[in-house]
Design a protein around this motif. Structure first.
Motif, PDB file in Angstrom:
ATOM      1  N   UNK A  27     -27.515  60.410  67.520  1.00 54.90           N
ATOM      2  CA  UNK A  27     -27.348  61.809  67.642  1.00 54.90           C
ATOM      3  C   UNK A  27     -28.097  62.560  66.708  1.00 54.90           C
ATOM      4  N   UNK A  28     -28.281  61.782  65.846  1.00 55.15           N
ATOM      5  CA  UNK A  28     -29.969  62.880  64.759  1.00 55.15           C
ATOM      6  C   UNK A  28     -31.111  62.528  65.494  1.00 55.15           C
ATOM      7  N   UNK A  29     -31.105  61.158  66.042  1.00 52.29           N
ATOM      8  CA  UNK A  29     -32.366  61.123  66.919  1.00 52.29           C
ATOM      9  C   UNK A  29     -32.342  61.983  68.471  1.00 52.29           C
ATOM     10  N   UNK A  30     -31.238  62.623  68.487  1.00 50.60           N
ATOM     11  CA  UNK A  30     -30.762  63.393  69.752  1.00 50.60           C
ATOM     12  C   UNK A  30     -31.706  65.184  69.772  1.00 50.60           C
ATOM     13  N   UNK A  31     -31.391  65.165  68.201  1.00 52.16           N
ATOM     14  CA  UNK A  31     -31.463  66.605  67.981  1.00 52.16           C
ATOM     15  C   UNK A  31     -32.980  66.473  67.065  1.00 52.16           C
ATOM     16  N   UNK A  32     -33.793  65.482  66.238  1.00 53.00           N
ATOM     17  CA  UNK A  32     -34.734  66.087  65.801  1.00 53.00           C
ATOM     18  C   UNK A  32     -35.543  64.239  66.069  1.00 53.00           C
ATOM     19  N   UNK A  33     -36.884  64.531  66.272  1.00 50.40           N
ATOM     20  CA  UNK A  33     -37.528  63.120  66.715  1.00 50.40           C
ATOM     21  C   UNK A  33     -37.783  61.913  65.503  1.00 50.40           C
ATOM     22  N   UNK A  34     -38.013  62.921  64.387  1.00 48.81           N
ATOM     23  CA  UNK A  34     -38.448  61.830  62.861  1.00 48.81           C
ATOM     24  C   UNK A  34     -37.343  62.321  61.918  1.00 48.81           C
ATOM     25  N   UNK A  35     -37.681  62.035  61.001  1.00 48.24           N
ATOM     26  CA  UNK A  35     -37.211  61.762  60.011  1.00 48.24           C
ATOM     27  C   UNK A  35     -38.724  63.871  59.237  1.00 48.24           C
ATOM     28  N   UNK A  36     -40.099  63.159  59.519  1.00 46.07           N
ATOM     29  CA  UNK A  36     -40.737  64.403  59.181  1.00 46.07           C
ATOM     30  C   UNK A  36     -40.425  65.223  60.090  1.00 46.07           C
ATOM     31  N   UNK A  37     -39.318  65.372  61.421  1.00 43.28           N
ATOM     32  CA  UNK A  37     -39.071  66.820  62.407  1.00 43.28           C
ATOM     33  C   UNK A  37     -38.407  67.213  60.931  1.00 43.28           C
ATOM     34  N   UNK A  38     -36.825  65.619  60.964  1.00 48.53           N
ATOM     35  CA  UNK A  38     -35.830  66.600  59.972  1.00 48.53           C
ATOM     36  C   UNK A  38     -36.435  67.740  58.920  1.00 48.53           C
ATOM     37  N   UNK A  39     -37.826  66.998  58.036  1.00 47.65           N
ATOM     38  CA  UNK A  39     -37.914  67.615  56.095  1.00 47.65           C
ATOM     39  C   UNK A  39     -38.601  68.380  56.839  1.00 47.65           C
ATOM     40  N   UNK A  40     -39.074  68.951  57.960  1.00 51.05           N
ATOM     41  CA  UNK A  40     -40.601  70.461  58.438  1.00 51.05           C
ATOM     42  C   UNK A  40     -39.060  71.444  57.805  1.00 51.05           C
ATOM     43  N   UNK A  41     -37.807  70.698  59.616  1.00 47.63           N
ATOM     44  CA  UNK A  41     -36.871  71.876  59.876  1.00 47.63           C
ATOM     45  C   UNK A  41     -36.132  72.917  58.511  1.00 47.63           C
TER      46      UNK A  41
END
Length: 164
Positions: A27-41
């Motif tokens: 589910x997390x990877x459905x919304x974000x492609x990476x940990x870096x993308x989560x962090x940036x968001x």
């Protein structure tokens, strides 16, 4: 945000993020492609929140001193409510890698917003002439000092006492 603030980016795993937010990895990877993308968001949305709060607070004020007072009070409220966001900014601002540069950009965007107020105040004659960039940076530093007090003392920042 709490994990990144407490553990740092490198020590925070995707597994910890999914456990904390209560979603499956897929589910997390459905919304974000990476940990870096989560962090940036998180940082991008946090910066938007800060700047939008400034815009809302000062939109009804005409006097530059009142606007800067409102910004300072808002910043103090932010560090009490969003300490993790400020901690992330400050922990990642030093250095030259891409993550550091993004944190620098977000902080600079915020300081630029304050600088607009300062420049307008100088132009209107409500503030003495000076280097608007330095003045805006010092106002931001006020926030950092409040966070350091909170960390050092272990006490919550009592806004009524600070602003009295």
């Amino acid at each position: 945000m709490k994990l990144f603030a407490e553990k740092g980016y490198d020590a925070t795993s995707v597994e910890e993020i999914t456990a904390t937010v209560g979603v499956a990895k897929g589910t997390l990877y459905y919304h974000f492609s990476s940990k870096e993308e989560i962090y940036n968001f998180l940082l991008e949305e946090g910066t938007k929140l800060l700047i939008n709060n400034i815009d809302l607070k000062i939109s009804k004020l005409n006097n530059t001193i009142d606007k800067l007072r409102a910004v300072a009070l808002l910043q103090l409220r932010i560090i009490t409510k969003y300490q993790n966001l400020i901690t992330i900014y400050l922990s990642q601002v030093w250095g030259n890698n891409e993550r550091n540069q993004k944190c620098q950009k977000y902080i600079n965007d915020y300081i630029d917003k304050i600088e607009e107020i300062v420049k307008d105040g100088i132009k209107k004659g409500e503030l003495k002439k000076g280097n608007s960039s330095i003045i805006a940076s010092e106002i931001f530093a006020f926030t950092c000092a409040g966070l350091m007090y909170k960390i050092k003392s272990g006490q919550p920042l009592e806004l009524k006492k600070v602003c009295a």
